[in-house]
Write a protein that holds these residues in place. Structure first.
Motif, PDB file in Angstrom:
ATOM      1  N   ASP A  87       7.792  63.064  -8.761  1.00 35.46           N
ATOM      2  CA  ASP A  87       9.004  63.794  -9.091  1.00 35.46           C
ATOM      3  C   ASP A  87       8.788  65.274  -8.674  1.00 35.46           C
ATOM      4  OD1 ASP A  87      10.976  65.545 -10.086  1.00 35.46           O
ATOM      5  OD2 ASP A  87      10.932  64.595 -12.178  1.00 35.46           O
ATOM      6  N   TYR A 144      25.009  73.063  -7.142  1.00 33.35           N
ATOM      7  CA  TYR A 144      24.415  73.155  -6.044  1.00 33.35           C
ATOM      8  C   TYR A 144      24.373  74.181  -5.068  1.00 33.35           C
ATOM      9  CZ  TYR A 144      23.767  70.322  -1.539  1.00 33.35           C
ATOM     10  OH  TYR A 144      23.259  70.109  -0.309  1.00 33.35           O
ATOM     11  N   ILE A 203      26.461  65.647   7.113  1.00 28.49           N
ATOM     12  CA  ILE A 203      25.573  64.678   7.791  1.00 28.49           C
ATOM     13  C   ILE A 203      25.959  63.242   7.444  1.00 28.49           C
ATOM     14  CG2 ILE A 203      23.170  64.267   8.466  1.00 28.49           C
ATOM     15  CD1 ILE A 203      24.266  67.091   9.443  1.00 28.49           C
ATOM     16  N   ASN A 205      12.534  68.700   1.276  1.00 26.68           N
ATOM     17  CA  ASN A 205      13.841  68.097   1.757  1.00 26.68           C
ATOM     18  C   ASN A 205      14.640  67.528   0.460  1.00 26.68           C
ATOM     19  OD1 ASN A 205      15.812  66.406   3.726  1.00 26.68           O
ATOM     20  ND2 ASN A 205      14.746  64.985   2.111  1.00 26.68           N
ATOM     21  N   THR A 235      24.557  60.510   5.683  1.00 30.07           N
ATOM     22  CA  THR A 235      23.480  59.913   4.936  1.00 30.07           C
ATOM     23  C   THR A 235      24.007  59.538   3.630  1.00 30.07           C
ATOM     24  OG1 THR A 235      23.313  62.009   3.477  1.00 30.07           O
ATOM     25  CG2 THR A 235      22.175  61.984   5.642  1.00 30.07           C
ATOM     26  N   ILE A 293      18.175  62.292   5.555  1.00 28.52           N
ATOM     27  CA  ILE A 293      17.606  63.245   6.549  1.00 28.52           C
ATOM     28  C   ILE A 293      15.773  63.119   6.343  1.00 28.52           C
ATOM     29  CG2 ILE A 293      17.184  65.550   6.631  1.00 28.52           C
ATOM     30  CD1 ILE A 293      20.381  66.121   5.971  1.00 28.52           C
ATOM     31  N   ASN A 335      26.419  61.130   1.090  1.00 28.28           N
ATOM     32  CA  ASN A 335      27.947  61.191   1.600  1.00 28.28           C
ATOM     33  C   ASN A 335      28.418  59.948   1.722  1.00 28.28           C
ATOM     34  OD1 ASN A 335      28.206  63.970   1.613  1.00 28.28           O
ATOM     35  ND2 ASN A 335      27.089  63.942   3.651  1.00 28.28           N
ATOM     36  N   GLY A 372      25.232  70.837   7.895  1.00 27.13           N
ATOM     37  CA  GLY A 372      26.673  70.849   7.664  1.00 27.13           C
ATOM     38  C   GLY A 372      26.762  69.374   6.806  1.00 27.13           C
TER      39      GLY A 372
HETATM   40  P1  NAD Z   1      19.914  61.632   0.402  1.00 25.02           P
HETATM   41  O1  NAD Z   1      20.334  61.611  -1.243  1.00 25.02           O
HETATM   42  O2  NAD Z   1      20.072  60.593   1.185  1.00 25.02           O
HETATM   43  O3  NAD Z   1      18.285  61.861  -0.118  1.00 25.02           O
HETATM   44  C1  NAD Z   1      17.986  62.680  -0.889  1.00 25.02           C
HETATM   45  C2  NAD Z   1      16.320  62.385  -1.336  1.00 25.02           C
HETATM   46  O4  NAD Z   1      16.088  63.154  -2.029  1.00 25.02           O
HETATM   47  C3  NAD Z   1      16.299  61.031  -1.663  1.00 25.02           C
HETATM   48  O5  NAD Z   1      15.172  60.360  -1.016  1.00 25.02           O
HETATM   49  C4  NAD Z   1      15.966  61.124  -3.201  1.00 25.02           C
HETATM   50  O6  NAD Z   1      15.187  60.186  -3.730  1.00 25.02           O
HETATM   51  C5  NAD Z   1      15.237  62.496  -3.220  1.00 25.02           C
HETATM   52  N1  NAD Z   1      14.835  62.975  -4.394  1.00 25.02           N
HETATM   53  C6  NAD Z   1      16.013  63.296  -5.323  1.00 25.02           C
HETATM   54  N2  NAD Z   1      15.238  63.962  -6.423  1.00 25.02           N
HETATM   55  C7  NAD Z   1      14.243  63.614  -6.284  1.00 25.02           C
HETATM   56  C8  NAD Z   1      12.933  64.260  -6.869  1.00 25.02           C
HETATM   57  N3  NAD Z   1      13.048  64.758  -8.295  1.00 25.02           N
HETATM   58  N4  NAD Z   1      11.893  64.141  -6.560  1.00 25.02           N
HETATM   59  C9  NAD Z   1      11.475  63.725  -5.366  1.00 25.02           C
HETATM   60  N5  NAD Z   1      12.691  63.201  -4.541  1.00 25.02           N
HETATM   61  C10 NAD Z   1      13.701  63.264  -4.876  1.00 25.02           C
HETATM   62  O7  NAD Z   1      20.339  62.863   0.810  1.00 25.02           O
HETATM   63  P2  NAD Z   1      20.255  63.480   2.305  1.00 25.02           P
HETATM   64  O8  NAD Z   1      21.711  63.952   2.715  1.00 25.02           O
HETATM   65  O9  NAD Z   1      19.367  62.980   3.105  1.00 25.02           O
HETATM   66  O10 NAD Z   1      19.870  64.941   1.899  1.00 25.02           O
HETATM   67  C11 NAD Z   1      18.542  65.712   2.155  1.00 25.02           C
HETATM   68  C12 NAD Z   1      18.632  67.195   1.837  1.00 25.02           C
HETATM   69  O11 NAD Z   1      19.614  67.661   2.785  1.00 25.02           O
HETATM   70  C13 NAD Z   1      18.961  67.676   0.392  1.00 25.02           C
HETATM   71  O12 NAD Z   1      18.250  68.651  -0.006  1.00 25.02           O
HETATM   72  C14 NAD Z   1      20.426  67.973   0.562  1.00 25.02           C
HETATM   73  O13 NAD Z   1      20.980  68.966  -0.232  1.00 25.02           O
HETATM   74  C15 NAD Z   1      20.472  68.550   2.129  1.00 25.02           C
HETATM   75  N6  NAD Z   1      21.695  68.800   2.701  1.00 25.02           N
HETATM   76  C16 NAD Z   1      22.504  67.280   3.112  1.00 25.02           C
HETATM   77  C17 NAD Z   1      23.745  67.397   3.626  1.00 25.02           C
HETATM   78  C18 NAD Z   1      24.387  66.269   4.211  1.00 25.02           C
HETATM   79  O14 NAD Z   1      25.652  66.515   4.413  1.00 25.02           O
HETATM   80  N7  NAD Z   1      23.606  64.989   4.121  1.00 25.02           N
HETATM   81  C19 NAD Z   1      24.223  68.622   3.998  1.00 25.02           C
HETATM   82  C20 NAD Z   1      23.436  69.790   3.597  1.00 25.02           C
HETATM   83  C21 NAD Z   1      22.515  69.762   2.886  1.00 25.02           C
END
Ligand code: NAD
Length: 261
Positions: A65, A158, A191, A92, A193, A19, A196, A189
């Motif tokens: 971080d 989470y 997504i 994010n 990525t 995302i 998942n 919801g």
């Molecule tokens: P992802 O795992 O593809 O990406 C997550 C990103 O966060 C990665 O780039 C990772 O390196 C980064 N990250 C993790 N720890 C970190 C840290 N300490 N410092 C900096 N960056 C850090 O996941 P995503 O699906 O793209 O998720 C993005 C956001 O959306 C998250 O907050 C996740 O909880 C939320 N989300 C995702 C979904 C989904 O279905 N994919 C659903 C609901 C919420």
């Protein structure tokens, strides 16, 4: 495209994949300048930055971080030093791991809370300081989840982190409303990525998830990025403190579909 977004400066945490990359790329299409934060995946961040530039925007990548104060500081410094300021901060970055609560180590708990909740606090604090010091209409967008509302057994840390993001967002929105700083959340919801990837590669698990979505399909990261662009734009100028669900109806009690219950 929202023309007022051209040349605005954004920080996107966790932008090396999923995302965060989609939001960065969309901001590129808007002609924005983006600080793309990554934790370990430099290559992913560089690809995202290249895409932003190809889309018509500008970008730099910054390792940090987000669960540490120095990390958050690095990001605001990068925005100011490279692009001369800050307009939008997107918290994010997030992570999860599945474990029964009785078996959850304190380390598991702390890791998830540190990135998903403390990271949102630290990023928000940096952005608020910049906005208030410079008397700027600021905009903060926090990535929550449907799990700020829907309980999720075996993901208690989470769900707790996202429930925390919800009330944090509402509280800060109220605290800074008079200064014209808007603070909103997005609740995705399911997504497509990397978070998942394993789950959706298994047809059975994918079908289970899909059956919980009234619209009957997994969402794309670009559909979440579209919500971020709208919240970042002036089209949402009277919106603060909300969670915008982007979930194909997942939060609508899908088990009641068809009049069941
Ligand atoms: P992802 O795992 O593809 O990406 C997550 C990103 O966060 C990665 O780039 C990772 O390196 C980064 N990250 C993790 N720890 C970190 C840290 N300490 N410092 C900096 N960056 C850090 O996941 P995503 O699906 O793209 O998720 C993005 C956001 O959306 C998250 O907050 C996740 O909880 C939320 N989300 C995702 C979904 C989904 O279905 N994919 C659903 C609901 C919420």
């Amino acid at each position: 495209v929202y023309s007022e977004l051209k040349n605005r400066v954004a920080v996107v945490t966790g932008g090396s994949k999923g995302i965060g990359t989609a939001i960065s790329e969309r901001f590129g299409k808007e002609g924005m300048k983006v600080v793309i934060n990554y934790h370990s995946d430099e290559k992913g961040a560089q690809e995202a930055a290249d895409a932003v530039k190809k889309n018509g925007g500008d970008a730099v990548i910054v390792q940090a971080d987000i669960g540490s104060e120095e990390g958050a500081q690095k990001l605001i410094d990068a925005a100011v030093n490279n692009f001369g300021g800050l307009d939008i901060w997107v918290n994010n970055a997030g992570m999860e791991n599945q474990v029964a609560t009785k078996d959850m180590s304190l380390e598991d708990w702390n890791r998830v809370i540190n990135v998903n909740l403390t990271g949102v606090f630290l990023g928000t604090k940096m952005a608020l300081r910049y906005f208030t010091d410079h008397n700027k209409k600021g905009n903060i967008i926090n990535m929550s989840s449907v799990h700020e509302q829907i309980p999720w057994p075996t993901f208690a840390h989470y769900a707790a982190s996202k429930g925390g993001v919800k009330l944090f967002t509402e509280t800060v929105a109220m605290e800074y409303a008079k200064q014209n700083i808007r603070v909103n959340a997005i609740g995705p919801g399911a997504i497509n990525t990397p978070i998942n990837a394993k789950k959706f590669a298994d047809p059975e698990q994918k079908a289970t998830t899909t059956s919980m979505i009234p619209m009957g399909r997994i969402g794309d990261p670009e559909e979440v990025a579209a919500a971020a662009a709208w919240l970042a734009s002036d089209e949402s100028s009277y919106v603060t403190g909300i969670t915008m669900f982007v979930d194909g109806g997942m939060t609508l009690y899908p088990s009641f579909q068809g009049g069941r219950g």
